[in-house]
Design a protein around this motif. Structure first.
Motif, PDB file in Angstrom:
ATOM      1  N   MET A   1     -10.465  -9.567  -0.446  1.00 18.66           N
ATOM      2  CA  MET A   1     -10.003 -10.600  -1.367  1.00 18.66           C
ATOM      3  C   MET A   1     -10.423 -10.198  -2.780  1.00 18.66           C
ATOM      4  O   MET A   1     -11.563  -9.832  -3.026  1.00 18.66           O
ATOM      5  N   ASN A   2      -9.498 -10.247  -3.714  1.00 15.90           N
ATOM      6  CA  ASN A   2      -9.753  -9.902  -5.107  1.00 15.90           C
ATOM      7  C   ASN A   2     -10.198 -11.154  -5.856  1.00 15.90           C
ATOM      8  O   ASN A   2      -9.396 -12.056  -6.075  1.00 15.90           O
ATOM      9  N   LEU A   3     -11.475 -11.216  -6.234  1.00 19.12           N
ATOM     10  CA  LEU A   3     -12.018 -12.403  -6.881  1.00 19.12           C
ATOM     11  C   LEU A   3     -12.203 -12.201  -8.372  1.00 19.12           C
ATOM     12  O   LEU A   3     -12.490 -11.098  -8.831  1.00 19.12           O
ATOM     13  N   SER A   4     -12.045 -13.282  -9.116  1.00 19.58           N
ATOM     14  CA  SER A   4     -12.324 -13.292 -10.548  1.00 19.58           C
ATOM     15  C   SER A   4     -12.905 -14.660 -10.875  1.00 19.58           C
ATOM     16  O   SER A   4     -12.835 -15.585 -10.065  1.00 19.58           O
ATOM     17  N   HIS A   5     -13.475 -14.774 -12.069  1.00 22.98           N
ATOM     18  CA  HIS A   5     -14.012 -16.074 -12.475  1.00 22.98           C
ATOM     19  C   HIS A   5     -13.624 -16.359 -13.916  1.00 22.98           C
ATOM     20  O   HIS A   5     -13.318 -15.460 -14.682  1.00 22.98           O
ATOM     21  N   ARG A   6     -13.644 -17.652 -14.238  1.00 17.68           N
ATOM     22  CA  ARG A   6     -13.257 -18.115 -15.567  1.00 17.68           C
ATOM     23  C   ARG A   6     -13.829 -19.520 -15.767  1.00 17.68           C
ATOM     24  O   ARG A   6     -14.228 -20.176 -14.798  1.00 17.68           O
ATOM     25  N   PRO A   7     -13.824 -19.989 -17.018  1.00 21.00           N
ATOM     26  CA  PRO A   7     -14.252 -21.376 -17.242  1.00 21.00           C
ATOM     27  C   PRO A   7     -13.339 -22.354 -16.501  1.00 21.00           C
ATOM     28  O   PRO A   7     -12.124 -22.147 -16.420  1.00 21.00           O
ATOM     29  N   ALA A   8     -13.941 -23.401 -15.959  1.00 23.10           N
ATOM     30  CA  ALA A   8     -13.165 -24.434 -15.273  1.00 23.10           C
ATOM     31  C   ALA A   8     -12.277 -25.161 -16.275  1.00 23.10           C
ATOM     32  O   ALA A   8     -12.650 -25.341 -17.434  1.00 23.10           O
ATOM     33  N   ARG A   9     -11.100 -25.574 -15.817  1.00 25.75           N
ATOM     34  CA  ARG A   9     -10.161 -26.336 -16.636  1.00 25.75           C
ATOM     35  C   ARG A   9      -9.930 -27.697 -15.987  1.00 25.75           C
ATOM     36  O   ARG A   9     -10.127 -27.865 -14.788  1.00 25.75           O
ATOM     37  N   THR A  10      -9.468 -28.632 -16.778  1.00 22.91           N
ATOM     38  CA  THR A  10      -9.180 -29.980 -16.277  1.00 22.91           C
ATOM     39  C   THR A  10      -8.240 -29.919 -15.070  1.00 22.91           C
ATOM     40  O   THR A  10      -8.416 -30.670 -14.102  1.00 22.91           O
ATOM     41  N   ALA A  11      -7.274 -29.026 -15.106  1.00 25.91           N
ATOM     42  CA  ALA A  11      -6.306 -28.910 -14.016  1.00 25.91           C
ATOM     43  C   ALA A  11      -6.940 -28.459 -12.697  1.00 25.91           C
ATOM     44  O   ALA A  11      -6.356 -28.647 -11.631  1.00 25.91           O
ATOM     45  N   ASP A  12      -8.162 -27.877 -12.756  1.00 29.17           N
ATOM     46  CA  ASP A  12      -8.852 -27.419 -11.541  1.00 29.17           C
ATOM     47  C   ASP A  12      -9.547 -28.559 -10.803  1.00 29.17           C
ATOM     48  O   ASP A  12      -9.857 -28.444  -9.617  1.00 29.17           O
ATOM     49  N   ILE A  13      -9.831 -29.651 -11.492  1.00 31.21           N
ATOM     50  CA  ILE A  13     -10.692 -30.705 -10.953  1.00 31.21           C
ATOM     51  C   ILE A  13     -10.168 -31.311  -9.646  1.00 31.21           C
ATOM     52  O   ILE A  13     -10.941 -31.447  -8.687  1.00 31.21           O
ATOM     53  N   PRO A  14      -8.876 -31.667  -9.534  1.00 28.58           N
ATOM     54  CA  PRO A  14      -8.423 -32.248  -8.253  1.00 28.58           C
ATOM     55  C   PRO A  14      -8.658 -31.323  -7.056  1.00 28.58           C
ATOM     56  O   PRO A  14      -9.062 -31.797  -5.983  1.00 28.58           O
ATOM     57  N   ALA A  15      -8.451 -30.032  -7.227  1.00 26.84           N
ATOM     58  CA  ALA A  15      -8.677 -29.088  -6.116  1.00 26.84           C
ATOM     59  C   ALA A  15     -10.151 -29.022  -5.755  1.00 26.84           C
ATOM     60  O   ALA A  15     -10.512 -29.065  -4.567  1.00 26.84           O
ATOM     61  N   ILE A  16     -11.009 -28.940  -6.758  1.00 26.96           N
ATOM     62  CA  ILE A  16     -12.459 -28.860  -6.505  1.00 26.96           C
ATOM     63  C   ILE A  16     -12.941 -30.105  -5.767  1.00 26.96           C
ATOM     64  O   ILE A  16     -13.793 -30.022  -4.878  1.00 26.96           O
ATOM     65  N   CYS A  17     -12.379 -31.254  -6.102  1.00 29.75           N
ATOM     66  CA  CYS A  17     -12.780 -32.512  -5.445  1.00 29.75           C
ATOM     67  C   CYS A  17     -12.512 -32.494  -3.939  1.00 29.75           C
ATOM     68  O   CYS A  17     -13.136 -33.248  -3.194  1.00 29.75           O
ATOM     69  N   CYS A  18     -11.613 -31.637  -3.481  1.00 26.26           N
ATOM     70  CA  CYS A  18     -11.293 -31.537  -2.055  1.00 26.26           C
ATOM     71  C   CYS A  18     -12.223 -30.585  -1.300  1.00 26.26           C
ATOM     72  O   CYS A  18     -12.167 -30.525  -0.070  1.00 26.26           O
ATOM     73  N   PHE A  19     -13.076 -29.841  -1.999  1.00 26.86           N
ATOM     74  CA  PHE A  19     -13.922 -28.846  -1.331  1.00 26.86           C
ATOM     75  C   PHE A  19     -14.976 -29.473  -0.416  1.00 26.86           C
ATOM     76  O   PHE A  19     -15.134 -29.020   0.714  1.00 26.86           O
ATOM     77  N   PRO A  20     -15.734 -30.486  -0.860  1.00 24.35           N
ATOM     78  CA  PRO A  20     -16.735 -31.069   0.045  1.00 24.35           C
ATOM     79  C   PRO A  20     -16.043 -31.778   1.212  1.00 24.35           C
ATOM     80  O   PRO A  20     -15.231 -32.669   1.004  1.00 24.35           O
ATOM     81  N   GLN A  21     -16.384 -31.368   2.426  1.00 25.68           N
ATOM     82  CA  GLN A  21     -15.695 -31.858   3.623  1.00 25.68           C
ATOM     83  C   GLN A  21     -16.396 -33.017   4.309  1.00 25.68           C
ATOM     84  O   GLN A  21     -16.264 -33.185   5.513  1.00 25.68           O
ATOM     85  N   GLY A  22     -17.116 -33.796   3.571  1.00 19.48           N
ATOM     86  CA  GLY A  22     -17.788 -34.960   4.133  1.00 19.48           C
ATOM     87  C   GLY A  22     -18.963 -35.334   3.253  1.00 19.48           C
ATOM     88  O   GLY A  22     -19.313 -34.600   2.322  1.00 19.48           O
ATOM     89  N   PRO A  23     -19.581 -36.466   3.549  1.00 17.56           N
ATOM     90  CA  PRO A  23     -20.704 -36.923   2.726  1.00 17.56           C
ATOM     91  C   PRO A  23     -21.858 -35.926   2.654  1.00 17.56           C
ATOM     92  O   PRO A  23     -22.478 -35.776   1.606  1.00 17.56           O
ATOM     93  N   ASP A  24     -22.147 -35.221   3.768  1.00 22.62           N
ATOM     94  CA  ASP A  24     -23.254 -34.265   3.752  1.00 22.62           C
ATOM     95  C   ASP A  24     -22.974 -33.104   2.809  1.00 22.62           C
ATOM     96  O   ASP A  24     -23.830 -32.711   2.022  1.00 22.62           O
ATOM     97  N   GLU A  25     -21.773 -32.544   2.892  1.00 21.81           N
ATOM     98  CA  GLU A  25     -21.435 -31.425   2.002  1.00 21.81           C
ATOM     99  C   GLU A  25     -21.441 -31.864   0.544  1.00 21.81           C
ATOM    100  O   GLU A  25     -21.873 -31.111  -0.324  1.00 21.81           O
ATOM    101  N   LEU A  26     -20.960 -33.060   0.269  1.00 15.50           N
ATOM    102  CA  LEU A  26     -20.989 -33.545  -1.111  1.00 15.50           C
ATOM    103  C   LEU A  26     -22.434 -33.710  -1.566  1.00 15.50           C
ATOM    104  O   LEU A  26     -22.772 -33.371  -2.704  1.00 15.50           O
ATOM    105  N   PHE A  27     -23.301 -34.194  -0.690  1.00 16.53           N
ATOM    106  CA  PHE A  27     -24.715 -34.356  -1.025  1.00 16.53           C
ATOM    107  C   PHE A  27     -25.336 -33.011  -1.391  1.00 16.53           C
ATOM    108  O   PHE A  27     -26.098 -32.913  -2.351  1.00 16.53           O
ATOM    109  N   TYR A  28     -25.005 -31.941  -0.658  1.00 17.83           N
ATOM    110  CA  TYR A  28     -25.523 -30.606  -0.979  1.00 17.83           C
ATOM    111  C   TYR A  28     -25.052 -30.171  -2.357  1.00 17.83           C
ATOM    112  O   TYR A  28     -25.792 -29.575  -3.129  1.00 17.83           O
ATOM    113  N   MET A  29     -23.788 -30.433  -2.656  1.00 16.95           N
ATOM    114  CA  MET A  29     -23.186 -29.988  -3.914  1.00 16.95           C
ATOM    115  C   MET A  29     -23.597 -30.848  -5.089  1.00 16.95           C
ATOM    116  O   MET A  29     -23.831 -30.348  -6.185  1.00 16.95           O
TER     117      MET A  29
END
Length: 159
Positions: free
Chosen positions: A1-29
């Motif tokens: 997988m070819n990875l890169s990084h950049r500053p987060a943008r407002t348009a990224d926020i909805p996708a990031i909000c889907c990453f934690p898969q439950g209350p425990d994962e959100l608590f870790y993050m």
């Protein structure tokens, strides 16, 4: 997988909000957030933090992190670290943390970089020492269900 990084943008926020898969994962993050993570909660955290960064693979946002503390010539503390469920176990977290270490050194000339990891977060507890972090303190915290958890504080000194 070819990875890169950049500053987060407002348009990224909805996708990031889907990453934690439950209350425990959100608590870790993001221990102060309530599940499910909302764009408003994440936007507020981003506004109060430094260097919010995403990792992309093939144009898709796969990871996110920032600094909740960033002192020039001092300490940068890594927070809100999360990887998309579909990208876990594929080197995204390693890439993300290494990118954040570089940012801490380049942007803030950080002498130390800190990261905190809850005792149930096995992936984090195994990854951070591989990248050069060493535990220096353990704090008792309370999980969302009221149970006792240990927050392992780790740091990496100047390279």
């Amino acid at each position: 997988m070819n990875l890169s990084h950049r500053p987060a943008r407002t348009a990224d926020i909805p996708a990031i909000c889907c990453f934690p898969q439950g209350p425990d994962e959100l608590f870790y993050m993001f221990p102060r957030a309530t599940y499910p993570l909302t764009p408003a909660q994440l936007s507020e955290a981003i506004a109060q933090r430094s260097c919010s960064t995403v990792v992309e693979g093939d144009g898709v946002v796969l990871g996110f992190a920032n600094f909740y503390k960033a002192e020039r010539d001092g300490v940068c503390a890594l927070g809100n670290v999360v990887v998309a469920p579909t990208a876990r176990g594929r080197g995204v977290a390693r890439y993300l943390v290494q990118a954040m270490i570089e940012l801490a050194r380049e942007e803030f000339a950080a002498r130390e970089i800190w990261v905190s990891c809850f005792n149930h977060n096995t992936a984090g507890l195994l990854l951070y020492p591989q990248l050069g972090f060493a535990p220096f303190a353990i704090e008792e915290r309370q999980a969302p269900d009221g149970s006792r958890v240990a927050l392992v504080q780790m740091k990496m000194g100047s390279a």
